[in-house]
Scaffold this motif. Structure first.
Motif, PDB file in Angstrom:
ATOM      1  N   ILE A  65       0.840  -1.205   0.000  1.00  0.00           N
ATOM      2  CA  ILE A  65       0.000   0.000   0.000  1.00  0.00           C
ATOM      3  C   ILE A  65       0.869   1.247   0.000  1.00  0.00           C
ATOM      4  CG2 ILE A  65      -1.701   1.315   1.338  1.00  0.00           C
ATOM      5  CD1 ILE A  65      -2.834  -1.428   2.230  1.00  0.00           C
ATOM      6  N   PHE A  66       1.939   1.226   0.783  1.00  0.00           N
ATOM      7  CA  PHE A  66       2.819   2.389   0.841  1.00  0.00           C
ATOM      8  C   PHE A  66       3.421   2.693  -0.528  1.00  0.00           C
ATOM      9  CE2 PHE A  66       6.775   4.650   1.689  1.00  0.00           C
ATOM     10  CZ  PHE A  66       6.280   5.692   2.457  1.00  0.00           C
ATOM     11  N   VAL A  67       3.900   1.671  -1.219  1.00  0.00           N
ATOM     12  CA  VAL A  67       4.445   1.886  -2.563  1.00  0.00           C
ATOM     13  C   VAL A  67       3.341   2.356  -3.502  1.00  0.00           C
ATOM     14  CG1 VAL A  67       5.525   0.741  -4.546  1.00  0.00           C
ATOM     15  CG2 VAL A  67       6.365   0.293  -2.241  1.00  0.00           C
ATOM     16  N   GLY A  68       2.125   1.865  -3.301  1.00  0.00           N
ATOM     17  CA  GLY A  68       0.990   2.291  -4.116  1.00  0.00           C
ATOM     18  C   GLY A  68       0.657   3.764  -3.927  1.00  0.00           C
ATOM     19  N   LEU A  69       1.011   4.340  -2.777  1.00  0.00           N
ATOM     20  CA  LEU A  69       0.752   5.764  -2.534  1.00  0.00           C
ATOM     21  C   LEU A  69       1.485   6.660  -3.539  1.00  0.00           C
ATOM     22  CD1 LEU A  69       0.928   5.966   1.355  1.00  0.00           C
ATOM     23  CD2 LEU A  69      -1.096   6.237  -0.079  1.00  0.00           C
ATOM     24  N   LEU A  84      11.957  11.321   0.350  1.00  0.00           N
ATOM     25  CA  LEU A  84      11.720   9.891   0.213  1.00  0.00           C
ATOM     26  C   LEU A  84      11.231   9.576  -1.201  1.00  0.00           C
ATOM     27  CD1 LEU A  84      11.740   7.164   1.653  1.00  0.00           C
ATOM     28  CD2 LEU A  84       9.403   7.609   2.377  1.00  0.00           C
ATOM     29  N   SER A  85      12.160   9.224  -2.064  1.00  0.00           N
ATOM     30  CA  SER A  85      11.801   8.862  -3.434  1.00  0.00           C
ATOM     31  C   SER A  85      11.198   7.459  -3.453  1.00  0.00           C
ATOM     32  CB  SER A  85      13.040   8.901  -4.331  1.00  0.00           C
ATOM     33  OG  SER A  85      13.942   7.872  -3.948  1.00  0.00           O
ATOM     34  N   LYS A  86      10.501   7.150  -4.518  1.00  0.00           N
ATOM     35  CA  LYS A  86       9.895   5.820  -4.636  1.00  0.00           C
ATOM     36  C   LYS A  86      10.970   4.749  -4.668  1.00  0.00           C
ATOM     37  CE  LYS A  86       6.569   3.118  -7.305  1.00  0.00           C
ATOM     38  NZ  LYS A  86       5.610   3.133  -8.424  1.00  0.00           N
ATOM     39  N   LYS A  87      12.072   5.028  -5.345  1.00  0.00           N
ATOM     40  CA  LYS A  87      13.172   4.069  -5.445  1.00  0.00           C
ATOM     41  C   LYS A  87      13.752   3.773  -4.059  1.00  0.00           C
ATOM     42  CE  LYS A  87      17.598   3.399  -7.774  1.00  0.00           C
ATOM     43  NZ  LYS A  87      18.580   3.980  -8.690  1.00  0.00           N
ATOM     44  N   ALA A  89      12.257   4.257  -1.108  1.00  0.00           N
ATOM     45  CA  ALA A  89      11.234   3.588  -0.295  1.00  0.00           C
ATOM     46  C   ALA A  89      11.152   2.108  -0.648  1.00  0.00           C
ATOM     47  CB  ALA A  89       9.878   4.261  -0.497  1.00  0.00           C
ATOM     48  N   THR A  90      11.155   1.793  -1.927  1.00  0.00           N
ATOM     49  CA  THR A  90      11.062   0.405  -2.378  1.00  0.00           C
ATOM     50  C   THR A  90      12.270  -0.396  -1.913  1.00  0.00           C
ATOM     51  OG1 THR A  90       9.815   1.122  -4.318  1.00  0.00           O
ATOM     52  CG2 THR A  90      10.767  -1.075  -4.408  1.00  0.00           C
ATOM     53  N   LYS A  91      13.473   0.177  -2.054  1.00  0.00           N
ATOM     54  CA  LYS A  91      14.685  -0.525  -1.625  1.00  0.00           C
ATOM     55  C   LYS A  91      14.685  -0.749  -0.120  1.00  0.00           C
ATOM     56  CE  LYS A  91      19.708  -0.526  -1.659  1.00  0.00           C
ATOM     57  NZ  LYS A  91      19.665  -1.543  -0.658  1.00  0.00           N
ATOM     58  N   THR A  92      14.273   0.251   0.655  1.00  0.00           N
ATOM     59  CA  THR A  92      14.234   0.108   2.107  1.00  0.00           C
ATOM     60  C   THR A  92      13.242  -0.970   2.523  1.00  0.00           C
ATOM     61  OG1 THR A  92      14.816   2.444   2.346  1.00  0.00           O
ATOM     62  CG2 THR A  92      13.874   1.354   4.269  1.00  0.00           C
ATOM     63  N   ARG A  97      12.140  -6.519   4.416  1.00  0.00           N
ATOM     64  CA  ARG A  97      11.450  -7.787   4.193  1.00  0.00           C
ATOM     65  C   ARG A  97      12.435  -8.932   4.064  1.00  0.00           C
ATOM     66  NH1 ARG A  97       6.706  -9.204   0.010  1.00  0.00           N
ATOM     67  NH2 ARG A  97       5.599  -7.631   1.193  1.00  0.00           N
ATOM     68  N   GLY A  98      13.599  -8.671   3.538  1.00  0.00           N
ATOM     69  CA  GLY A  98      14.629  -9.704   3.429  1.00  0.00           C
ATOM     70  C   GLY A  98      14.268 -10.840   2.501  1.00  0.00           C
ATOM     71  N   GLY A  99      13.489 -10.587   1.463  1.00  0.00           N
ATOM     72  CA  GLY A  99      13.128 -11.625   0.502  1.00  0.00           C
ATOM     73  C   GLY A  99      12.003 -12.533   0.938  1.00  0.00           C
ATOM     74  N   ARG A 100      11.457 -12.320   2.120  1.00  0.00           N
ATOM     75  CA  ARG A 100      10.366 -13.167   2.607  1.00  0.00           C
ATOM     76  C   ARG A 100       9.052 -12.777   1.934  1.00  0.00           C
ATOM     77  NH1 ARG A 100      13.635 -12.252   7.045  1.00  0.00           N
ATOM     78  NH2 ARG A 100      12.512 -10.358   7.533  1.00  0.00           N
ATOM     79  N   LYS A 101       8.169 -13.746   1.814  1.00  0.00           N
ATOM     80  CA  LYS A 101       6.856 -13.538   1.203  1.00  0.00           C
ATOM     81  C   LYS A 101       5.804 -13.316   2.284  1.00  0.00           C
ATOM     82  CE  LYS A 101       8.421 -14.421  -2.919  1.00  0.00           C
ATOM     83  NZ  LYS A 101       8.745 -13.292  -3.750  1.00  0.00           N
ATOM     84  N   VAL A 102       4.755 -12.586   1.935  1.00  0.00           N
ATOM     85  CA  VAL A 102       3.631 -12.386   2.847  1.00  0.00           C
ATOM     86  C   VAL A 102       2.672 -13.544   2.643  1.00  0.00           C
ATOM     87  CG1 VAL A 102       1.730 -10.867   3.496  1.00  0.00           C
ATOM     88  CG2 VAL A 102       3.881  -9.879   2.733  1.00  0.00           C
ATOM     89  N   THR A 103       2.620 -14.421   3.645  1.00  0.00           N
ATOM     90  CA  THR A 103       1.772 -15.605   3.535  1.00  0.00           C
ATOM     91  C   THR A 103       0.716 -15.653   4.626  1.00  0.00           C
ATOM     92  OG1 THR A 103       3.360 -16.851   4.844  1.00  0.00           O
ATOM     93  CG2 THR A 103       3.572 -16.992   2.441  1.00  0.00           C
ATOM     94  N   SER A 104       0.797 -14.744   5.593  1.00  0.00           N
ATOM     95  CA  SER A 104      -0.209 -14.711   6.659  1.00  0.00           C
ATOM     96  C   SER A 104      -0.469 -13.264   7.051  1.00  0.00           C
ATOM     97  CB  SER A 104       0.269 -15.493   7.882  1.00  0.00           C
ATOM     98  OG  SER A 104       1.325 -14.816   8.519  1.00  0.00           O
ATOM     99  N   ALA A 105      -1.554 -13.051   7.774  1.00  0.00           N
ATOM    100  CA  ALA A 105      -1.923 -11.692   8.171  1.00  0.00           C
ATOM    101  C   ALA A 105      -0.905 -11.076   9.129  1.00  0.00           C
ATOM    102  CB  ALA A 105      -3.307 -11.698   8.819  1.00  0.00           C
ATOM    103  N   SER A 106      -0.110 -11.897   9.810  1.00  0.00           N
ATOM    104  CA  SER A 106       0.867 -11.365  10.758  1.00  0.00           C
ATOM    105  C   SER A 106       2.292 -11.434  10.211  1.00  0.00           C
ATOM    106  CB  SER A 106       0.779 -12.125  12.081  1.00  0.00           C
ATOM    107  OG  SER A 106       1.090 -13.482  11.863  1.00  0.00           O
ATOM    108  N   ALA A 107       2.458 -11.619   8.931  1.00  0.00           N
ATOM    109  CA  ALA A 107       3.793 -11.784   8.351  1.00  0.00           C
ATOM    110  C   ALA A 107       4.667 -10.551   8.546  1.00  0.00           C
ATOM    111  CB  ALA A 107       3.683 -12.096   6.858  1.00  0.00           C
ATOM    112  N   GLU A 108       4.070  -9.360   8.513  1.00  0.00           N
ATOM    113  CA  GLU A 108       4.854  -8.137   8.646  1.00  0.00           C
ATOM    114  C   GLU A 108       5.535  -8.054  10.001  1.00  0.00           C
ATOM    115  OE1 GLU A 108       1.583  -5.623   8.041  1.00  0.00           O
ATOM    116  OE2 GLU A 108       1.922  -5.389   5.910  1.00  0.00           O
TER     117      GLU A 108
END
Length: 159
Positions: A65-69, A84-87, A89-92, A97-108
């Motif tokens: 959502i943040f990147v979507g802003l 805070l450029s998009k580039k 923000a995306t890199k940060t 995230r460290g390459g992990r996928k969002v697979t559950s509601a508490s993944a963040e």
């Protein structure tokens, strides 16, 4: 708190910029009983959903959502003006995230949990910070015995 690094971003500056932007938006008191999302919000949510799918995530997370802003011109301009450029923000967000996928509601919540709450025993052993275990067979067996119990009423009491 602001960092001493000249390139560091001030979170408070970004927050104030976004709060100023929110104050410019119209509001209604009392709020309407039935409302629908604006076209801008719908576009941000669509973009976040597309980003989640492109990343192979099962759910839409806050970082999507943040990147979507950045698709909203007013928000993008405020964020860029705050440094805070998009580039960036995306890199940060990718680093967090460290390459992990969002697979559950508490993944963040687990993104930095290991570093925050865990202890790297391998690193500590390499640095010689662990007590030696040679000659402590009885103590190790007792700890394993206690930890293997089905019910641990007093796991720290030694007899």
């Amino acid at each position: 708190e602001p960092s001493s690094d000249k390139n560091a971003l001030d979170v408070h500056t970004i927050r104030r910029a976004l709060q100023r932007l929110l104050l410019k938006k119209p509001s209604q008191t009392p709020p309407p009983t039935d409302s629908s999302p604006s076209s801008s919000l719908a576009q941000i949510i669509r973009r976040a959903t597309d980003t989640a799918k492109a990343n192979g995530d099962a759910l839409v997370a806050l970082d999507h959502i943040f990147v979507g802003l950045y698709d909203d011109k007013a928000v993008r301009d405020e964020l860029v003006n705050a440094g805070l450029s998009k580039k960036l923000a995306t890199k940060t967000l990718e680093d967090m995230r460290g390459g992990r996928k969002v697979t559950s509601a508490s993944a963040e919540q687990s993104y930095e949990a290991l570093q925050k709450y865990g202890v790297d025993l391998i690193k500590a052993a390499e640095e010689g910070k662990l007590d030696p275990v040679i000659g402590r067979d009885d103590e190790i067996r007792r700890v394993i015995q206690i930890l293997c119990r089905r019910t641990k009423k007093q796991p720290l009491s030694y007899r």
